[in-house]
Design a protein around this motif. Structure first.
Motif, PDB file in Angstrom:
ATOM      1  N   ASN A   1      78.236  94.189  29.772  1.00  0.00           N
ATOM      2  CA  ASN A   1      77.805  93.221  28.760  1.00  0.00           C
ATOM      3  C   ASN A   1      78.253  91.818  29.145  1.00  0.00           C
ATOM      4  O   ASN A   1      79.419  91.599  29.459  1.00  0.00           O
ATOM      5  N   VAL A   2      77.307  90.881  29.091  1.00  0.00           N
ATOM      6  CA  VAL A   2      77.602  89.488  29.421  1.00  0.00           C
ATOM      7  C   VAL A   2      77.283  88.626  28.210  1.00  0.00           C
ATOM      8  O   VAL A   2      76.167  88.700  27.663  1.00  0.00           O
ATOM      9  N   ASN A   3      78.248  87.835  27.780  1.00  0.00           N
ATOM     10  CA  ASN A   3      78.066  86.949  26.634  1.00  0.00           C
ATOM     11  C   ASN A   3      77.783  85.530  27.117  1.00  0.00           C
ATOM     12  O   ASN A   3      78.554  84.975  27.904  1.00  0.00           O
ATOM     13  N   PHE A   4      76.678  84.961  26.625  1.00  0.00           N
ATOM     14  CA  PHE A   4      76.262  83.626  27.030  1.00  0.00           C
ATOM     15  C   PHE A   4      76.390  82.655  25.860  1.00  0.00           C
ATOM     16  O   PHE A   4      76.092  83.003  24.705  1.00  0.00           O
ATOM     17  N   LYS A   5      76.834  81.448  26.179  1.00  0.00           N
ATOM     18  CA  LYS A   5      76.752  80.322  25.255  1.00  0.00           C
ATOM     19  C   LYS A   5      76.039  79.202  25.993  1.00  0.00           C
ATOM     20  O   LYS A   5      76.470  78.811  27.079  1.00  0.00           O
ATOM     21  N   ALA A   6      74.965  78.721  25.403  1.00  0.00           N
ATOM     22  CA  ALA A   6      74.131  77.743  26.104  1.00  0.00           C
ATOM     23  C   ALA A   6      73.743  76.616  25.166  1.00  0.00           C
ATOM     24  O   ALA A   6      73.795  76.750  23.933  1.00  0.00           O
ATOM     25  N   MET A   7      73.368  75.488  25.771  1.00  0.00           N
ATOM     26  CA  MET A   7      72.831  74.366  25.006  1.00  0.00           C
ATOM     27  C   MET A   7      71.475  74.001  25.591  1.00  0.00           C
ATOM     28  O   MET A   7      71.333  73.810  26.805  1.00  0.00           O
ATOM     29  N   LEU A   8      70.493  73.905  24.710  1.00  0.00           N
ATOM     30  CA  LEU A   8      69.125  73.614  25.114  1.00  0.00           C
ATOM     31  C   LEU A   8      68.759  72.205  24.657  1.00  0.00           C
ATOM     32  O   LEU A   8      69.004  71.826  23.509  1.00  0.00           O
ATOM     33  N   VAL A   9      68.214  71.415  25.575  1.00  0.00           N
ATOM     34  CA  VAL A   9      67.740  70.067  25.248  1.00  0.00           C
ATOM     35  C   VAL A   9      66.236  70.035  25.506  1.00  0.00           C
ATOM     36  O   VAL A   9      65.780  70.365  26.606  1.00  0.00           O
ATOM     37  N   TYR A  10      65.464  69.631  24.490  1.00  0.00           N
ATOM     38  CA  TYR A  10      64.010  69.632  24.618  1.00  0.00           C
ATOM     39  C   TYR A  10      63.448  68.428  23.857  1.00  0.00           C
ATOM     40  O   TYR A  10      64.142  67.755  23.086  1.00  0.00           O
ATOM     41  N   SER A  11      62.166  68.171  24.043  1.00  0.00           N
ATOM     42  CA  SER A  11      61.507  67.073  23.333  1.00  0.00           C
ATOM     43  C   SER A  11      60.007  67.318  23.326  1.00  0.00           C
ATOM     44  O   SER A  11      59.495  68.187  24.047  1.00  0.00           O
ATOM     45  N   VAL A  12      59.320  66.524  22.501  1.00  0.00           N
ATOM     46  CA  VAL A  12      57.854  66.548  22.511  1.00  0.00           C
ATOM     47  C   VAL A  12      57.375  66.040  23.865  1.00  0.00           C
ATOM     48  O   VAL A  12      57.934  65.091  24.421  1.00  0.00           O
ATOM     49  N   LEU A  13      56.348  66.674  24.412  1.00  0.00           N
ATOM     50  CA  LEU A  13      55.892  66.373  25.765  1.00  0.00           C
ATOM     51  C   LEU A  13      55.509  64.903  25.923  1.00  0.00           C
ATOM     52  O   LEU A  13      55.921  64.239  26.875  1.00  0.00           O
TER      53      LEU A  13
END
Length: 312
Positions: free
Chosen positions: A78-90
């Motif tokens: 088992n691998v636990n991930f913590k991530a941050m996603l950065v996105y925007s309108v195209l």
């Protein structure tokens, strides 16, 4: 007069309902009776009261969301991930804004689809890798996710700017075992380094000792040669001196045995002064002295032959 007041109130209401202020960094989607009509850009805008409605305000600024989920490797770790996603309108084009406004029923539905899509992409990648490989594949995981969802996000009107895996952790039991493996590897490396250092130290010490012995042996050899040469020269000079004295006394018709007697007495005196033993054995007989005298005369004759040869 009351009628005029009513008209003024109605006019103010219509103006109030007609004015729309759109904040910087957002665009407003306008519909007429539920059908898309147009978009309003940032600043002061106007709409037709009771006919046009603001359906949604769409942010064109960068947005971020934090993710936390779990994946399973090919060897069932088992691998636990913590991530941050950065996105925007195209972009701010009309078609793009329409996709953002109408693809999902609300922003919550979009976020749920986005998070589940990224989680599924990472899980599918991790499922093909072993537990020991995961920590070294952070960059590959991010590239895999971007390649998988970029096209999908564009169809929704969005663009993935960045995905950061802030933390990759295994279950506590696996973490302890990994720590033990690292500790044992470090101990092994330390032992190997210590062994190499000890080997180098011993080798250098042996080389230094060998060089010292060689230098000492060479010095002793040279000293022995010099001592031998000195003794040989001393003996040669003594023999020459005694032979010369014996020759002179023979020519003067004196008994050469006096020389031997003088040497014998001087030797006894020297032994008495410098000797450390208790007993001294000397051949002081007449036959011994006569034998020594004959040997000295023989040495003298050999020296004379050697002296005469170059003159011929």
């Amino acid at each position: 007069m009351p009628f005029l007041l009513i008209l003024l109130v109605l006019a103010a209401t219509v103006v109030f309902l007609s004015v729309v202020i759109v904040q910087q960094g957002t665009v407003a989607v306008v519909t007429i009776f539920g059908k898309y009509a147009r978009i309003m850009t940032p600043g002061l805008n106007f709409k037709i009261p009771f006919v046009e409605f603001i359906y949604r305000r769409v942010s064109i600024q960068n947005q971020s969301v934090e993710l936390a989920f779990q994946a399973i490797t090919s060897d069932q770790a088992n691998v636990n991930f913590k991530a941050m996603l950065v996105y925007s309108v195209l972009n701010q084009e009309e078609e793009t804004v329409k996709n953002v406004a109408f693809k999902f029923i609300d922003q919550g539905s979009f976020m749920q689809a986005l998070i589940r899509t990224i989680e599924g992409s990472i899980r599918s990648f991790v499922a093909t890798k072993r537990q020991a490989e995961i920590l070294g594949l952070r960059g590959e995981i991010i590239e895999h996710v971007k390649a998988q969802i970029d096209t999908l996000l564009e169809s929704w009107g969005y663009h993935l700017i960045d995905l950061q895996l802030n933390d990759i952790a295994f279950d506590e039991i696996i973490m302890r075992s990994m720590a033990q493996v690292v500790a044992s590897s470090n101990l092994k490396a330390a032992a190997e380094n210590e062994g190499q250092a000890l080997l180098i130290t011993k080798t250098k010490a042996a080389e230094a000792e060998g060089n010292a012995i060689q230098i000492s042996a060479e010095a002793e050899k040279s000293a022995s040669q010099l001592r031998g040469q000195g003794v040989a020269l001393f003996r040669e000079e003594v023999a020459k001196g005694m032979a010369e004295s014996a020759k002179v006394m023979t020519e003067a018709k004196l008994d050469a045995s006096l020389i031997l007697f003088s040497i014998w007495t001087e030797a006894i005196k020297h032994f008495a002064e410098n000797g450390k033993g208790n007993v001294i054995f000397l051949d002081g007989s007449t036959e011994g002295m006569d034998k020594t005298m004959k040997q000295l005369l023989a040495v003298e004759k050999m020296g004379g032959i050697a002296t005469d040869k170059p003159a011929q």
